[in-house]
Design a protein around this motif. Structure first.
Motif, short mmCIF file in Angstrom:
data_model
loop_
_atom_site.label_atom_id
_atom_site.label_comp_id
_atom_site.label_asym_id
_atom_site.label_seq_id
_atom_site.Cartn_x
_atom_site.Cartn_y
_atom_site.Cartn_z
N LEU A 1 0.82 -1.21 0.00
CA LEU A 1 0.00 0.00 0.00
C LEU A 1 0.85 1.26 0.00
O LEU A 1 0.44 2.29 -0.52
CB LEU A 1 -0.95 0.00 1.19
N ALA A 2 2.04 1.18 0.54
CA ALA A 2 2.96 2.33 0.53
C ALA A 2 3.49 2.59 -0.87
O ALA A 2 3.85 3.71 -1.21
CB ALA A 2 4.11 2.09 1.50
N ASP A 3 3.54 1.54 -1.67
CA ASP A 3 4.03 1.63 -3.05
C ASP A 3 2.92 1.14 -3.97
O ASP A 3 2.82 -0.05 -4.24
CB ASP A 3 5.29 0.78 -3.22
N ALA A 4 2.06 2.05 -4.43
CA ALA A 4 0.88 1.68 -5.21
C ALA A 4 1.21 0.82 -6.43
O ALA A 4 0.41 0.02 -6.87
CB ALA A 4 0.13 2.93 -5.64
N GLU A 5 2.42 0.96 -6.97
CA GLU A 5 2.78 0.18 -8.14
C GLU A 5 2.89 -1.31 -7.85
O GLU A 5 2.72 -2.13 -8.73
CB GLU A 5 4.10 0.70 -8.73
N SER A 6 3.19 -1.67 -6.59
CA SER A 6 3.34 -3.08 -6.26
C SER A 6 2.06 -3.67 -5.67
O SER A 6 2.05 -4.83 -5.27
CB SER A 6 4.49 -3.27 -5.27
N ALA A 7 0.98 -2.90 -5.64
CA ALA A 7 -0.26 -3.35 -5.02
C ALA A 7 -1.16 -4.09 -6.00
O ALA A 7 -2.28 -3.71 -6.27
CB ALA A 7 -0.99 -2.17 -4.39
N ASP A 8 -0.66 -5.18 -6.56
CA ASP A 8 -1.42 -6.01 -7.48
C ASP A 8 -1.98 -7.21 -6.71
O ASP A 8 -1.23 -7.99 -6.12
CB ASP A 8 -0.49 -6.48 -8.61
N ALA A 9 -3.31 -7.34 -6.69
CA ALA A 9 -3.97 -8.36 -5.87
C ALA A 9 -3.49 -9.78 -6.19
O ALA A 9 -3.23 -10.57 -5.29
CB ALA A 9 -5.48 -8.26 -6.03
N GLU A 10 -3.38 -10.10 -7.45
CA GLU A 10 -2.99 -11.47 -7.82
C GLU A 10 -1.56 -11.78 -7.36
O GLU A 10 -1.29 -12.84 -6.79
CB GLU A 10 -3.10 -11.69 -9.33
N THR A 11 -0.63 -10.87 -7.60
CA THR A 11 0.76 -11.08 -7.19
C THR A 11 0.87 -11.20 -5.68
O THR A 11 1.53 -12.11 -5.15
CB THR A 11 1.65 -9.92 -7.69
N LEU A 12 0.21 -10.28 -4.96
CA LEU A 12 0.27 -10.31 -3.50
C LEU A 12 -0.38 -11.57 -2.94
O LEU A 12 0.16 -12.21 -2.05
CB LEU A 12 -0.41 -9.07 -2.92
N SER A 13 -1.55 -11.93 -3.47
CA SER A 13 -2.24 -13.13 -3.00
C SER A 13 -1.41 -14.37 -3.23
O SER A 13 -1.26 -15.21 -2.33
CB SER A 13 -3.59 -13.28 -3.70
N THR A 14 -0.88 -14.51 -4.42
CA THR A 14 -0.08 -15.68 -4.75
C THR A 14 1.12 -15.79 -3.82
O THR A 14 1.41 -16.86 -3.27
CB THR A 14 0.39 -15.64 -6.22
N PHE A 15 1.81 -14.68 -3.61
CA PHE A 15 2.96 -14.71 -2.71
C PHE A 15 2.55 -15.10 -1.30
O PHE A 15 3.16 -15.98 -0.68
CB PHE A 15 3.67 -13.34 -2.68
N LEU A 16 1.53 -14.43 -0.74
CA LEU A 16 1.13 -14.69 0.64
C LEU A 16 0.57 -16.09 0.84
O LEU A 16 0.80 -16.71 1.87
CB LEU A 16 0.13 -13.62 1.10
N ILE A 17 -0.14 -16.59 -0.14
CA ILE A 17 -0.64 -17.98 -0.06
C ILE A 17 0.54 -18.93 0.01
O ILE A 17 0.61 -19.79 0.90
CB ILE A 17 -1.57 -18.30 -1.25
#
Length: 134
Positions: A104-120
Motif C-alpha cells: 500500500l505504501a508503493d501503489a505500483e506493487s499493489a497487485d492483488a494477484e501477485t500479492l495473493s499468490t505470494f502470501l498464499i
C-alpha cells in the motif's frame, strides 16, 4: 472506524470461503479475499495503517486478524502439523500485515494477484505443506 472497516473485510472473507472445504484451499481463499478486500479500500487502509504507529491501535488491528486465524486453526488443527497455534496466528497475521503495508505504501506493487499468490505460498509453506498442496 478501524473496527467497522475490519468487520466489512471480515464479512467479505467469510462470504468468499463459505463454500470452500476446510483445508489449504480455504486458507488460500481467505488470503485472496482478504488481499482483494484490503486493496479495494486502499485509501482507507493507508489511513488505518498510518494510525497503527500507535502501539495500542496496532494491537487492536492485529488482534482482530490474529483471532480470525486462531478460530480457523481451532477448527482445523491438523493443518498446523504440530506447530503452536498462537505462534502461527501471530506469524500469519504479521506476514500479511507487513507485506500489505509495504504494498500500500508503493501503489505500483499493489497487485492483488501477485500479492495473493505470494502470501498464499509463503504462509502455507510455513505450515510445512508440500509444493503439490500449495
Amino acid at each position: 472506524m478501524i473496527e467497522e472497516v475490519n468487520a466489512d473485510i471480515g464479512r467479505e472473507i467469510d462470504a468468499a470461503i463459505a463454500q470452500v472445504p476446510i483445508g489449504p484451499a480455504r486458507l488460500a481463499a481467505a488470503i485472496a479475499a482478504g488481499v482483494q478486500a484490503l486493496l479495494n479500500r486502499a485509501a482507507v487502509m493507508k489511513l488505518v495503517l498510518a494510525q497503527t504507529a500507535n502501539p495500542a491501535l496496532r494491537e487492536t488491528v492485529s488482534s482482530i486478524y490474529v483471532v480470525r486465524v486462531q478460530r480457523f486453526f481451532d477448527t482445523a488443527p491438523e493443518l498446523l502439523h504440530g506447530l503452536d497455534p498462537d505462534l502461527v496466528a501471530y506469524a500469519w497475521e504479521g506476514a500479511l500485515f507487513n507485506v500489505l503495508r509495504a504494498a500500500l505504501a508503493d501503489a505500483e506493487s499493489a497487485d492483488a494477484e501477485t500479492l495473493s499468490t505470494f502470501l498464499i505460498r509463503w504462509n502455507i509453506r510455513a505450515l510445512g505443506m508440500s509444493e503439490e498442496t500449495i
